[in-house]
Design a protein around this motif. Structure first.
Motif, PDB file in Angstrom:
ATOM      1  N   ILE A   8      41.830  54.217  92.689  1.00  0.00           N
ATOM      2  CA  ILE A   8      40.641  54.406  93.526  1.00  0.00           C
ATOM      3  C   ILE A   8      41.106  54.391  94.979  1.00  0.00           C
ATOM      4  CG2 ILE A   8      38.357  53.543  94.150  1.00  0.00           C
ATOM      5  CD1 ILE A   8      38.611  54.250  91.155  1.00  0.00           C
ATOM      6  N   ILE A  80      27.587  58.379  91.789  1.00  0.00           N
ATOM      7  CA  ILE A  80      28.772  58.041  91.001  1.00  0.00           C
ATOM      8  C   ILE A  80      28.889  59.139  89.953  1.00  0.00           C
ATOM      9  CG2 ILE A  80      29.871  56.445  89.383  1.00  0.00           C
ATOM     10  CD1 ILE A  80      28.424  54.156  90.733  1.00  0.00           C
ATOM     11  N   LEU A  95      34.756  52.438  89.862  1.00  0.00           N
ATOM     12  CA  LEU A  95      34.107  53.029  91.037  1.00  0.00           C
ATOM     13  C   LEU A  95      32.935  52.165  91.496  1.00  0.00           C
ATOM     14  CD1 LEU A  95      34.204  56.755  89.907  1.00  0.00           C
ATOM     15  CD2 LEU A  95      35.350  55.825  91.948  1.00  0.00           C
TER      16      LEU A  95
END
Length: 156
Positions: A8, A80, A95
């Motif tokens: 990420i 998302i 996330l």
């Protein structure tokens, strides 16, 4: 942050074309975002957007707006999305965890909208402390699908 073999990191302008392509796959009936829309979102100082990368490929993305000042702070999750081939792998959880870490540092409650028929997302959000506070009829366009507004209380 790493979720399995997925990394990420902050969304860069070069990521926006891939994110827009994923939008077309994930939200074809609900006016998917364009690369230009992602570019505008990452340029806004109050937003925090990230991507999940597996090897050199963007397989997911997420974004949140950090709003208000002092005792009036709140955050709003904008999006998302996870490539269907990576759903169920923990990428969406990673996330969301990144967004919630940023929101908790900002302070205040966190809000989001989610389709009422998106059971996987509803379970994920409930697991992270979100609860339904309202229903927005016809929220998604052009499909006309309903959305739940969900809220997560501030973390003390």
């Amino acid at each position: 942050m790493i979720a399995g073999t997925v990394q990420i990191r902050a969304m860069a302008p070069a990521d926006t074309v891939r994110c827009a392509a994923l939008e077309q796959v994930l939200f074809p009936g609900d006016d998917p975002w364009t690369a230009e829309m992602f570019t505008a979102e990452i340029a806004a100082a109050h937003n925090h957007y990230v991507v999940a990368r597996a090897d050199s490929t963007v397989v997911g993305y997420a974004g949140i707006a950090l709003l208000g000042r002092r005792s009036q702070r709140e955050s709003e999750i904008h999006t998302i999305g996870v490539n269907p081939a990576h759903q169920g792998s923990g990428t969406g959880r990673a996330l969301l965890a990144e967004l919630l870490t940023v929101a908790d540092a900002h302070g205040g409650p966190v809000f989001l909208e989610v389709r009422t028929d998106n059971d996987r997302a509803l379970d994920l959000y409930a697991h992270h402390g979100f609860s339904v506070v309202a229903t927005r009829r016809g929220y998604y366009r052009p499909s006309g699908a309903d959305a739940f507004t969900m809220r997560r209380e501030p973390v003390s």
